[in-house]
Design a protein around this motif. Structure first.
Motif, mmCIF file in Angstrom:
data_model
loop_
_atom_site.group_PDB
_atom_site.id
_atom_site.type_symbol
_atom_site.label_atom_id
_atom_site.label_comp_id
_atom_site.label_asym_id
_atom_site.label_seq_id
_atom_site.Cartn_x
_atom_site.Cartn_y
_atom_site.Cartn_z
ATOM 1 N N GLY A 179 31.622 32.778 123.880
ATOM 2 C CA GLY A 179 31.618 34.185 124.235
ATOM 3 C C GLY A 179 32.854 34.862 123.664
ATOM 4 O O GLY A 179 33.700 34.211 123.053
ATOM 5 N N PRO A 180 32.999 36.158 123.849
ATOM 6 C CA PRO A 180 34.155 36.887 123.305
ATOM 7 C C PRO A 180 35.492 36.329 123.774
ATOM 8 O O PRO A 180 36.491 36.406 123.051
ATOM 9 N N ALA A 181 35.527 35.762 124.979
ATOM 10 C CA ALA A 181 36.794 35.257 125.529
ATOM 11 C C ALA A 181 36.960 33.751 125.354
ATOM 12 O O ALA A 181 37.930 33.171 125.856
ATOM 13 N N THR A 182 36.035 33.108 124.654
ATOM 14 C CA THR A 182 36.121 31.661 124.476
ATOM 15 C C THR A 182 37.204 31.306 123.451
ATOM 16 O O THR A 182 37.237 31.855 122.350
ATOM 17 N N LEU A 183 38.073 30.369 123.818
ATOM 18 C CA LEU A 183 39.051 29.825 122.879
ATOM 19 C C LEU A 183 38.352 28.748 122.046
ATOM 20 O O LEU A 183 37.805 27.791 122.597
ATOM 21 N N VAL A 184 38.352 28.925 120.728
ATOM 22 C CA VAL A 184 37.738 27.959 119.820
ATOM 23 C C VAL A 184 38.850 27.270 119.032
ATOM 24 O O VAL A 184 39.572 27.925 118.269
ATOM 25 N N VAL A 185 39.003 25.972 119.242
ATOM 26 C CA VAL A 185 40.019 25.188 118.549
ATOM 27 C C VAL A 185 39.314 24.291 117.541
ATOM 28 O O VAL A 185 38.506 23.440 117.907
ATOM 29 N N SER A 186 39.618 24.496 116.275
ATOM 30 C CA SER A 186 39.010 23.693 115.214
ATOM 31 C C SER A 186 40.015 22.697 114.664
ATOM 32 O O SER A 186 41.167 23.055 114.381
ATOM 33 N N ILE A 187 39.579 21.433 114.490
ATOM 34 C CA ILE A 187 40.434 20.437 113.836
ATOM 35 C C ILE A 187 39.793 19.988 112.520
ATOM 36 O O ILE A 187 40.079 18.904 112.027
ATOM 37 N N MET A 188 38.954 20.858 111.943
ATOM 38 C CA MET A 188 38.290 20.534 110.681
ATOM 39 C C MET A 188 39.179 20.856 109.490
ATOM 40 O O MET A 188 39.811 21.919 109.450
ATOM 41 N N ALA A 189 39.188 19.968 108.523
ATOM 42 C CA ALA A 189 39.945 20.219 107.293
ATOM 43 C C ALA A 189 39.285 21.345 106.508
ATOM 44 O O ALA A 189 38.059 21.405 106.382
ATOM 45 N N GLY A 190 40.108 22.249 105.994
ATOM 46 C CA GLY A 190 39.625 23.258 105.062
ATOM 47 C C GLY A 190 38.952 24.470 105.654
ATOM 48 O O GLY A 190 38.969 25.542 105.056
ATOM 49 N N MET A 191 38.355 24.356 106.832
ATOM 50 C CA MET A 191 37.566 25.460 107.374
ATOM 51 C C MET A 191 38.476 26.582 107.863
ATOM 52 O O MET A 191 39.309 26.389 108.731
ATOM 53 N N THR A 192 38.304 27.758 107.298
ATOM 54 C CA THR A 192 39.202 28.872 107.569
ATOM 55 C C THR A 192 38.887 29.561 108.895
ATOM 56 O O THR A 192 37.780 29.430 109.444
ATOM 57 N N ILE A 193 39.858 30.334 109.374
ATOM 58 C CA ILE A 193 39.644 31.125 110.577
ATOM 59 C C ILE A 193 38.491 32.091 110.378
ATOM 60 O O ILE A 193 37.640 32.257 111.261
#
Length: 252
Positions: A72-86
């Protein structure tokens, strides 16, 4: 990597009943966490507080279809993927994105993670991300996302370079006449011990190296090869450049 991080969070006191894992084919170790209360592949979808994405970057766009209903709009999304941009993460999943790059020593609490937040990440969300990432080792924050490709090349991929050093040190020992088992143990313990000394010491790597090196001695003879023309400096520079380029390619 996702499994290592989850194990660290649970060991640190995170209530397993607050965790759901989305994984079509979980490993035996991850599946065993169900006994502790971790949910797997929930059928109902609703926005969650925090979503950690730990899939191969090549699989992300397919996985994103499954993950998006949890954001949702307030969900914190933490990515640990190589290369994938914000920008790519925001496009596929949405949410308030933190892009992070940990490394495999996270499995023993000795990882190093570098993270960069999107502009809309709040101070509270950044603190949450920091706490999650710090459960597996130290954390450094940067403001410039462009640094993340080089971070991936140095620390994200870096453990493989160290393991290769141990592998080749053992092989060279055998070539010099050592029994294979003894050479393998010497290489493993030497690399592990030197790494721990580096971890505990306030001295720079260069000073520690110089402390081992007597003028005209055996170490100096070896270093004249490793530090010579087309030696380790040139090889490592080329290796990091290649990994950095590949990290950028993964974002496409």
């Amino acid at each position: 990597m996702g499994g290592a991080m989850l194990t660290g969070w649970l060991a640190g006191g995170l209530d397993p009943r607050r965790v759901a894992v989305i994984e079509p084919a979980p490993s035996a170790d991850i599946s065993a966490l169900a006994a502790k209360g971790v949910a797997f592949n929930p059928k109902q979808t609703a926005a969650v507080d925090t979503l950690v994405i730990a899939v191969k970057p090549q699989s992300f766009r397919d996985a994103g279809v499954v993950l998006k209903p949890f954001v949702g709009p307030a969900t914190l999304v933490v990515s640990i993927m190589a290369g994938m941009t914000i920008a790519s993460l925001q496009d596929v999943c949405g949410g308030a994105v933190v892009r992070a790059m940990p490394n495999t020593p996270a499995a023993i609490g000795r990882g190093i993670t570098v993270a960069v937040p999107a502009k809309d990440v709040s101070a509270a969300q950044r603190a949450t991300a920091d706490a999650l990432l710090r459960a597996t080792g130290s954390v450094e924050w940067v403001a410039d996302e462009h640094l993340m490709d080089a971070v991936t090349a140095v620390s994200g991929s870096g453990p493989a370079y160290v393991f290769l050093l141990a592998e080749e040190l053992a092989r060279a020992g055998v070539a010099a006449g050592l029994p294979e088992e003894l050479s393998a143990k010497l290489a493993r313990e030497t690399v592990a011990g030197a790494g721990e000394l580096l971890h505990r010491s306030d001295l720079s790597p260069a000073t520690l190296r110089q402390n081992v090196t007597s003028p005209g001695g055996t170490t100096a003879a070896a270093l004249s090869v490793l530090m010579g023309e087309d030696g380790l400096r040139q090889l490592m520079t080329r290796a990091i450049a290649a990994a950095t380029v590949r990290s950028k390619e993964l974002a496409k």
